[in-house]
Write an enzyme that holds these catalytic residues in place. Structure first.
Site, PDB file in Angstrom:
ATOM      1  CE  LYS A  20      14.698   4.379 -29.027  1.00  0.00           C
ATOM      2  NZ  LYS A  20      14.408   3.512 -27.860  1.00  0.00           N
ATOM      3  CE  LYS A  77      17.746   7.617 -25.740  1.00  0.00           C
ATOM      4  NZ  LYS A  77      16.298   7.406 -25.561  1.00  0.00           N
TER       5      LYS A  77
END
Length: 226
Positions: A20, A77
Site C-alpha cells: 500500500k 483490495k
C-alpha cells in the site's frame, strides 16, 4: 511500502504481505512496479495490494484492480470510501470482481468498509457481507478511513464486530479486521476471531508513517498465537 519493508515483514513471520501507499490514504494504492518488485521477494507468501479509497467510479476501480492483479497481487483490495448506497457498492464490487477473476479466477477480491463510517457519511459496513456474497468477492474487511490514531474499537463495539465477523463467515466469506489496532487490543481480537488481522502502525512502533520493524512483526505474531 517498499522492498525493505516487505523483507522485514517476511523475516518477522507475517502470513500475508500487503502493498500500500499510506500517503494516498487508508487503503492508498502503490505503484504497479512496486507490487511487482515485492512479489519477487515474498516467495510463496500471499501478496495483497490495495487499489485505493474509492468513490463511485466502477471503470477506474476495475482498471486499477486489473493492474494490481497483473502486477502479481493474490488479493486485490478496494476501499468503499465514498460509497453511500447498496446499489453503488454492488455495482463497483461486481466490476472489480469481474476484472480480477476474468484475469485469473484464483485471485481474491477484498472489499473494505470503514468502522468510522458515521463520520465519513458512507454506507454502513454491516451491509457489506450480504453484498460481498451476492457479487462473489472473497474477503470483507473493516478498517478506519481517517487515520488520526483512533482505532476500530473506538467506533464499533466488540459485539458489533463479532456480529460482522460471524455473519460474513456464515456466508462463506473470509473476514479481515484492521484500523489502528494495537498490542492492547490483542485479547479482544482473539475473542472476535477474524480470519485475517491487518496492521501497519503497531509494527512501525506506533506511527504508520514510520518503517515496519521485523522484531515488532515477530512480537505481534507471538502474541496472536493460541
Amino acid at each position: 511500502m517498499n522492498l525493505e519493508e516487505a523483507k522485514a515483514a517476511v523475516r518477522g513471520g507475517a502470513d500475508i504481505i500487503d502493498v500500500k501507499n499510506p500517503k494516498e490514504g487508508s487503503l492508498g494504492a502503490n505503484f504497479p512496479w512496486v507490487i511487482h518488485e515485492v512479489r519477487s521477494v515474498v516467495g510463496d507468501l500471499p501478496l495483497s495490494a490495495t487499489i485505493g479509497d474509492f468513490e463511485f467510479k466502477p471503470g477506474t476501480a476495475s482498471l486499477a484492480a486489473l493492474g494490481a492483479a497483473h502486477a502479481g497481487a493474490d488479493f486485490v483490495k478496494i476501499g468503499l470510501f465514498g460509497i453511500r448506497t447498496v446499489d453503488e457498492a454492488t455495482e463497483i464490487l461486481e466490476c472489480v470482481n469481474k476484472a480480477v477473476k476474468g484475469f485469473d479466477p484464483e485471485k481474491k477480491v477484498v472489499a473494505s468498509s470503514y468502522s468510522d463510517y458515521k463520520r465519513l457519511g458512507i454506507l454502513p459496513p454491516f451491509e457489506l457481507p450480504a453484498i460481498g456474497k451476492k457479487v462473489g468477492v472473497d474477503v470483507v474487511m473493516l478498517d478506519t478511513g481517517i487515520k488520526d490514531g483512533k482505532s476500530t474499537f473506538e467506533f464499533l463495539s466488540e459485539d458489533e464486530l463479532k456480529g460482522f465477523v460471524q455473519e460474513a463467515q456464515n456466508l462463506g466469506l473470509l473476514v479481515a479486521l484492521a484500523g489502528s489496532i494495537g498490542f492492547g487490543d490483542i485479547e479482544a481480537v482473539k475473542r472476535i476471531d477474524p480470519d485475517i488481522l491487518g496492521v501497519r502502525g503497531v509494527v512501525c512502533g506506533g506511527d504508520r508513517n514510520a518503517v515496519i520493524q521485523e522484531e515488532l512483526v515477530r512480537d505481534l505474531k507471538d502474541r496472536l498465537a493460541p
